[in-house]
Design an enzyme around this catalytic site. Structure first.
Site, PDB file in Angstrom:
ATOM      1  N   ARG A  59       0.844  -1.212   0.000  1.00 39.21           N
ATOM      2  CA  ARG A  59       0.000   0.000   0.000  1.00 39.21           C
ATOM      3  C   ARG A  59       0.877   1.259   0.000  1.00 39.21           C
ATOM      4  NH1 ARG A  59      -2.086   1.909   4.408  1.00 39.21           N
ATOM      5  NH2 ARG A  59      -2.481  -0.139   5.324  1.00 39.21           N
ATOM      6  N   TYR A 112     -17.492  15.027 -15.202  1.00 39.50           N
ATOM      7  CA  TYR A 112     -17.866  13.611 -15.201  1.00 39.50           C
ATOM      8  C   TYR A 112     -18.972  13.376 -14.167  1.00 39.50           C
ATOM      9  CZ  TYR A 112     -17.139   8.564 -15.066  1.00 39.50           C
ATOM     10  OH  TYR A 112     -17.300   7.206 -15.131  1.00 39.50           O
ATOM     11  N   ASP A 184      -8.721  17.107 -15.189  1.00 37.08           N
ATOM     12  CA  ASP A 184      -9.039  15.730 -15.567  1.00 37.08           C
ATOM     13  C   ASP A 184      -8.741  15.621 -17.061  1.00 37.08           C
ATOM     14  OD1 ASP A 184     -10.234  13.383 -16.469  1.00 37.08           O
ATOM     15  OD2 ASP A 184     -11.934  13.522 -15.100  1.00 37.08           O
ATOM     16  N   LYS A 209      -9.354   4.266 -19.455  1.00 33.63           N
ATOM     17  CA  LYS A 209      -9.693   4.684 -20.810  1.00 33.63           C
ATOM     18  C   LYS A 209      -8.461   4.581 -21.727  1.00 33.63           C
ATOM     19  CE  LYS A 209     -13.447   5.550 -18.478  1.00 33.63           C
ATOM     20  NZ  LYS A 209     -13.799   6.841 -17.938  1.00 33.63           N
TER      21      LYS A 209
HETATM   22  C1  LIG Z   1     -14.261   7.350 -16.622  1.00 36.54           C
HETATM   23  C2  LIG Z   1     -13.953   8.740 -16.191  1.00 36.54           C
HETATM   24  C3  LIG Z   1     -13.698   9.039 -14.836  1.00 36.54           C
HETATM   25  C4  LIG Z   1     -13.796   7.992 -13.750  1.00 36.54           C
HETATM   26  O1  LIG Z   1     -12.861   6.983 -13.899  1.00 36.54           O
HETATM   27  P1  LIG Z   1     -13.047   5.479 -13.361  1.00 36.54           P
HETATM   28  O2  LIG Z   1     -11.791   4.821 -13.778  1.00 36.54           O
HETATM   29  O3  LIG Z   1     -14.265   4.918 -13.992  1.00 36.54           O
HETATM   30  O4  LIG Z   1     -13.207   5.582 -11.873  1.00 36.54           O
HETATM   31  C5  LIG Z   1     -13.369  10.347 -14.522  1.00 36.54           C
HETATM   32  N1  LIG Z   1     -13.316  11.313 -15.456  1.00 36.54           N
HETATM   33  C6  LIG Z   1     -13.578  11.069 -16.746  1.00 36.54           C
HETATM   34  C7  LIG Z   1     -13.517  12.182 -17.737  1.00 36.54           C
HETATM   35  C8  LIG Z   1     -13.902   9.774 -17.167  1.00 36.54           C
HETATM   36  O5  LIG Z   1     -14.171   9.546 -18.448  1.00 36.54           O
END
Ligand SMILES: *Cc1c(COP(=O)(O)O)cnc(C)c1O
Length: 403
Positions: A59, A112, A184, A209
């Protein structure tokens, strides 16, 4: 050889890994272990006191995860990075790190869906409030700043409307007022956009992603401009909230990341073909893509993004019913949330990713009932266009029989 001059295409394959320290293994080894043995009791004491560097417990750090973190820091031009169990774990960890009860956060007009949910929890439990603003002018941002404002949280392109936020403008205003900027950067990947270059303090990704790119991992990554700040976050929020990434997920991400630049080029090329196709469709009302020649924000796109990437949103005739008919008429393209995979995915934000956002807020974000979001994959563009074409035929038929 000057390593700082290496291109991203090279960094994704080599950065942070020295095979001479790992029996010459070409692939990064998977250290699937929870803990590490100390040679002596004294060594254990020194590791805990920080006198000696080294592993203690996974961790607090793991060799496989650390290689991914170093690679990501280099790709985002940051000083350090931390890996988390999901994109939302990265979002919540950095916001918990930056705020205390009573503080205020300024956010881009669209965020998001789950980040919106998190801000609701923070408001309810800790009285940490937020303002959603469009961030188009310096005056508008300054008007939203309160004495208790601590940070500006930005998505660009905004999910799913593809609206852009001018990173240079936001970072300049933030610097003037001593506010931290968090971006983000999930939608562009570290290959197409690097917010730290404009002065952002933290950049985060849902690594689920484009970074992984193969639809088989949920993970998050956070990169910081300042190494000390990242170390502080690691030893407080990350260690004690504990939302860490597993070594196996890091290993899969290291594998996926190697092809990210190649994939982003192909996602973009396919998206550009589809954009041109959509422009010729009568049942398409609006198209949202950063590098669309008729995008009023094209100058911002060109300044801060290397290319448009793989996401296109568009509205179709017929509102929610039209959008759902369209999706149900697809066969190759999957109906699914998430994005950045080899497979092309389509989702309906109003009833899927943003269904938890109250209607008034959702419409204010520009997410209409007729909006569809397409994550363009790596298939042959001709096959994708043929699939879209059959869905448009079905839509045309519906509206000609109902007319
Ligand atoms: C998918 C996504 C998230 C969240 O990510 P997870 O891996 O599903 O927790 C946050 N911001 C954006 C723009 C996303 O597309």
């Amino acid at each position: 050889m000057n390593k700082s001059k290496l291109h991203k295409d090279t960094l994704v394959i080599h950065e942070g890994y020295d095979d001479t320290q790992h029996h010459g293994s070409l692939a990064v080894p998977l250290y699937q272990t929870s803990t590490y043995s100390f040679e002596t009791a004294e060594q254990g004491e020194k590791r805990f006191s920080g006198e000696e560097a080294g592993n203690i417990y996974s961790r607090l750090g793991n060799p496989t995860v650390r290689i991914l973190e170093e690679r990501m820091a280099a790709l985002e031009n940051g000083a350090g990075a931390l890996a988390f169990g999901s994109g939302m774990a990265a979002v919540s960890s950095v916001l918990v790190h930056l705020t205390k009860a009573g503080d205020h956060i300024i956010c881009s007009r669209g965020i998001y869906g789950c980040t919106f949910g998190l801000l609701g929890i923070m408001k309810e439990k800790y009285n940490i409030s937020h303002s959603l603003i469009s961030m188009t002018t310096e005056e508008e941002i300054e008007k939203a700043i309160r004495p208790e404002t601590v940070c500006i949280y930005v998505e660009t392109p905004i999910n799913p409307t593809m609206e852009l936020v001018d990173l240079k403008l936001v970072c300049e205003v933030a610097r003037k007022h001593g506010l931290a900027v968090v971006v983000d950067n999930t939608f562009t990947s570290p290959y197409l956009q690097n917010p730290i270059d404009y002065g952002a303090d933290f950049v985060l990704h849902s690594a689920t992603k484009y970074i992984n790119g193969h639809g088989d991992v949920i993970a998050g990554l956070l990169v910081g401009k300042d190494a000390e700040e990242i170390q502080k976050l690691k030893m407080t929020v990350q260690k004690d909230y504990g939302a860490i990434m597993s070594p196996f997920d890091a290993w899969l991400l290291i594998r996926g990341l190697k092809t990210m630049p190649v994939r982003m080029e192909r996602h973009t090329a396919n998206a550009e073909r589809i954009l041109a196709y959509l422009k010729g469709q009568k049942l398409v009302e609006n198209i949202f893509y950063p590098f669309d020649q008729s995008n009023p924000q094209l100058n911002i796109a060109k300044r801060q993004m290397k290319a448009g990437g793989g996401l296109i949103s568009f509205t179709v005739k017929g509102g929610k019913e039209g959008a759902q008919t369209f999706m149900d008429s697809l066969s190759l393209i999957k109906i699914a949330v998430s994005l950045g995979d080899a497979e092309t995915l389509m989702q309906h934000p109003a009833t899927m990713t943003h269904s938890g956002v109250p209607e008034a807020d959702r419409l204010q974000m520009g997410i209409e009932d007729s909006l569809l979001r397409l994550s363009v994959g790596l298939e042959h563009a001709d096959d994708l266009i043929a699939d879209l074409d059959s869905a448009f035929s079905a839509l045309t038929q519906k509206y000609s029989t109902h007319a």
